[in-house]
Design a protein around this motif. Sequence first.
Motif, PDB file in Angstrom:
ATOM      1  N   ASP A  96       0.620  -1.357  -0.025  1.00 19.44           N
ATOM      2  CA  ASP A  96       0.049  -0.065  -0.070  1.00 19.44           C
ATOM      3  C   ASP A  96       0.780   0.993   0.059  1.00 19.44           C
ATOM      4  N   ALA A  97       2.074   1.292  -0.208  1.00 17.22           N
ATOM      5  CA  ALA A  97       2.974   2.381  -0.240  1.00 17.22           C
ATOM      6  C   ALA A  97       2.695   3.512  -1.259  1.00 17.22           C
ATOM      7  N   GLN A  98       2.652   4.758  -0.703  1.00 21.90           N
ATOM      8  CA  GLN A  98       2.197   5.762  -1.722  1.00 21.90           C
ATOM      9  C   GLN A  98       3.500   6.373  -2.380  1.00 21.90           C
ATOM     10  N   ILE A  99       3.798   6.214  -3.570  1.00 21.92           N
ATOM     11  CA  ILE A  99       5.093   6.489  -4.199  1.00 21.92           C
ATOM     12  C   ILE A  99       4.744   7.490  -5.236  1.00 21.92           C
ATOM     13  N   VAL A 100       5.719   8.708  -5.180  1.00 21.52           N
ATOM     14  CA  VAL A 100       5.531   9.600  -6.540  1.00 21.52           C
ATOM     15  C   VAL A 100       7.030   9.376  -7.188  1.00 21.52           C
ATOM     16  N   LEU A 101       7.061   9.499  -8.417  1.00 21.74           N
ATOM     17  CA  LEU A 101       8.268   9.407  -9.298  1.00 21.74           C
ATOM     18  C   LEU A 101       8.347  10.616  -9.668  1.00 21.74           C
ATOM     19  N   LEU A 102       9.775  11.238  -9.803  1.00 20.59           N
ATOM     20  CA  LEU A 102      10.209  12.458 -10.323  1.00 20.59           C
ATOM     21  C   LEU A 102      11.011  12.199 -11.509  1.00 20.59           C
ATOM     22  N   THR A 103      10.815  12.718 -12.523  1.00 22.72           N
ATOM     23  CA  THR A 103      11.684  12.512 -13.867  1.00 22.72           C
ATOM     24  C   THR A 103      11.820  13.847 -14.685  1.00 22.72           C
ATOM     25  N   SER A 104      12.887  13.793 -15.367  1.00 22.55           N
ATOM     26  CA  SER A 104      13.061  14.848 -16.259  1.00 22.55           C
ATOM     27  C   SER A 104      12.701  14.467 -17.761  1.00 22.55           C
ATOM     28  N   GLU A 163       2.442   1.945 -15.452  1.00 23.52           N
ATOM     29  CA  GLU A 163       2.080   0.487 -15.341  1.00 23.52           C
ATOM     30  C   GLU A 163       2.694   0.000 -14.038  1.00 23.52           C
ATOM     31  N   LEU A 164       3.796   0.833 -13.300  1.00 27.19           N
ATOM     32  CA  LEU A 164       4.067   0.397 -11.813  1.00 27.19           C
ATOM     33  C   LEU A 164       3.143   0.792 -10.718  1.00 27.19           C
ATOM     34  N   GLU A 165       1.977   1.337 -11.079  1.00 31.63           N
ATOM     35  CA  GLU A 165       0.980   1.737 -10.265  1.00 31.63           C
ATOM     36  C   GLU A 165       1.576   2.442  -9.001  1.00 31.63           C
ATOM     37  N   VAL A 166       2.097   3.493  -9.397  1.00 31.16           N
ATOM     38  CA  VAL A 166       2.556   4.568  -8.364  1.00 31.16           C
ATOM     39  C   VAL A 166       1.530   5.412  -8.328  1.00 31.16           C
ATOM     40  N   PHE A 167       1.554   6.360  -7.109  1.00 33.08           N
ATOM     41  CA  PHE A 167       0.390   7.215  -6.940  1.00 33.08           C
ATOM     42  C   PHE A 167       0.598   8.663  -7.914  1.00 33.08           C
ATOM     43  N   ARG A 168       1.581   9.175  -8.154  1.00 35.43           N
ATOM     44  CA  ARG A 168       1.881  10.076  -9.282  1.00 35.43           C
ATOM     45  C   ARG A 168       3.273   9.964  -9.831  1.00 35.43           C
ATOM     46  N   PHE A 169       3.105  10.309 -11.136  1.00 37.03           N
ATOM     47  CA  PHE A 169       4.205  10.606 -12.069  1.00 37.03           C
ATOM     48  C   PHE A 169       4.393  11.992 -12.134  1.00 37.03           C
ATOM     49  N   ILE A 170       5.468  12.884 -11.838  1.00 38.53           N
ATOM     50  CA  ILE A 170       5.661  14.093 -11.936  1.00 38.53           C
ATOM     51  C   ILE A 170       6.823  14.554 -12.523  1.00 38.53           C
ATOM     52  N   PRO A 171       6.703  15.325 -13.715  1.00 39.85           N
ATOM     53  CA  PRO A 171       7.997  15.715 -14.371  1.00 39.85           C
ATOM     54  C   PRO A 171       8.499  16.887 -13.683  1.00 39.85           C
ATOM     55  N   LYS A 172       9.723  17.021 -13.489  1.00 35.59           N
ATOM     56  CA  LYS A 172      10.475  18.011 -12.429  1.00 35.59           C
ATOM     57  C   LYS A 172      10.165  19.170 -12.878  1.00 35.59           C
ATOM     58  N   SER A 173       9.929  19.688 -14.157  1.00 41.99           N
ATOM     59  CA  SER A 173       9.521  20.712 -14.509  1.00 41.99           C
ATOM     60  C   SER A 173       8.353  21.260 -14.058  1.00 41.99           C
ATOM     61  N   GLN A 174       7.408  20.536 -13.425  1.00 45.25           N
ATOM     62  CA  GLN A 174       6.472  20.813 -12.925  1.00 45.25           C
ATOM     63  C   GLN A 174       5.938  20.470 -11.439  1.00 45.25           C
ATOM     64  N   TYR A 175       7.207  20.208 -10.824  1.00 44.75           N
ATOM     65  CA  TYR A 175       7.056  19.566  -9.453  1.00 44.75           C
ATOM     66  C   TYR A 175       6.258  20.353  -8.452  1.00 44.75           C
ATOM     67  N   LYS A 176       6.526  21.666  -8.393  1.00 46.63           N
ATOM     68  CA  LYS A 176       5.833  22.466  -7.236  1.00 46.63           C
ATOM     69  C   LYS A 176       4.498  22.552  -6.999  1.00 46.63           C
ATOM     70  N   ALA A 177       3.632  22.636  -8.107  1.00 40.18           N
ATOM     71  CA  ALA A 177       2.319  22.630  -7.790  1.00 40.18           C
ATOM     72  C   ALA A 177       1.842  21.116  -7.696  1.00 40.18           C
ATOM     73  N   ARG A 178       2.251  20.085  -8.716  1.00 43.69           N
ATOM     74  CA  ARG A 178       1.811  18.809  -8.371  1.00 43.69           C
ATOM     75  C   ARG A 178       2.081  18.137  -7.138  1.00 43.69           C
ATOM     76  N   LEU A 179       3.413  18.413  -6.752  1.00 38.14           N
ATOM     77  CA  LEU A 179       3.828  17.708  -5.635  1.00 38.14           C
ATOM     78  C   LEU A 179       3.089  18.039  -4.382  1.00 38.14           C
ATOM     79  N   CYS A 180       2.719  19.583  -4.492  1.00 42.84           N
ATOM     80  CA  CYS A 180       1.961  20.008  -3.228  1.00 42.84           C
ATOM     81  C   CYS A 180       0.624  19.162  -3.116  1.00 42.84           C
ATOM     82  N   ARG A 181      -0.166  19.191  -4.557  1.00 44.25           N
ATOM     83  CA  ARG A 181      -1.373  18.384  -4.484  1.00 44.25           C
ATOM     84  C   ARG A 181      -1.249  17.030  -4.064  1.00 44.25           C
TER      85      ARG A 181
END
Length: 243
Positions: free
Chosen positions: A81-89, A99-117
């Motif tokens: 049940d781990a909640q995982i966010v992946l950051l990538t460039s 496909e890995l079923e992570v909670f969020r996939f967030i591009p580093k260029s957009q991390y501020k607003a999306r990571l806060c959510r």
Amino acid sequence: MFTIVLCDDDKNNLATLKDFIEAYLASKGILGRIYTFSDPLIFWADAQENIHRYDLFILDLEMPDLPGNVLVRKIKEVKSDAQIVLLTSHDEYALDAFELEVFRFIPKSQYKARLCRAVDTIYERKQNSRDRYYIHHSREGEEKIPHSSIVHISKDQKNSILKTVAQEEKSVRMSLADIHDALASDEFVFINRGIIVNLNHIQRVCRQPFDGVELSNGETFEISKARVKEIVQLLNANWSRET
């Protein structure tokens, strides 16, 4: 306590991300603790023992030796049940992350607003579920233990032992302080450095031969002198709410 772990091999990015999240938690009035790792191998060595202390995993996808997608699979094997966010460039990895079923996939260029959510959502989920049960993870599987069934928690070297009303003992690879944070409930209090008790299971306060509490299962534990007054006040308030 809301606990987050960050793993990014770029130490500058790691420091920037930690500062950003700390500032955001402070702005929301969230009591949090952030653990950081710049070496994914060291992170995984630690996580195998402490994986259940983390509410949110934030991982860099592109890391040498142990990439984020490999870490996700390893984490999920231990904590499904781990909640995982992946950051990538690189946005092209988004499908793999899905496909890995992570909670969020967030591009580093957009991390501020999306990571806060993402932080808001995971924190809200924890708050909504915190007063219902504790999820016990073991090699045999996962078990929901209602808070009401936990009588006390004691220390056993590097482990904590949950004693239930059914006289079962559940071993957890966490310190007492960390499991107290994970429970996140005012029902559980330290009566001394080695014991956490559930206020709802205290039957009476003993004065002889020492200041202590008698619990619903018949066990008696000593209250440290520095905590006697506080425990009595908490207990009186708890009993008042029941009447």
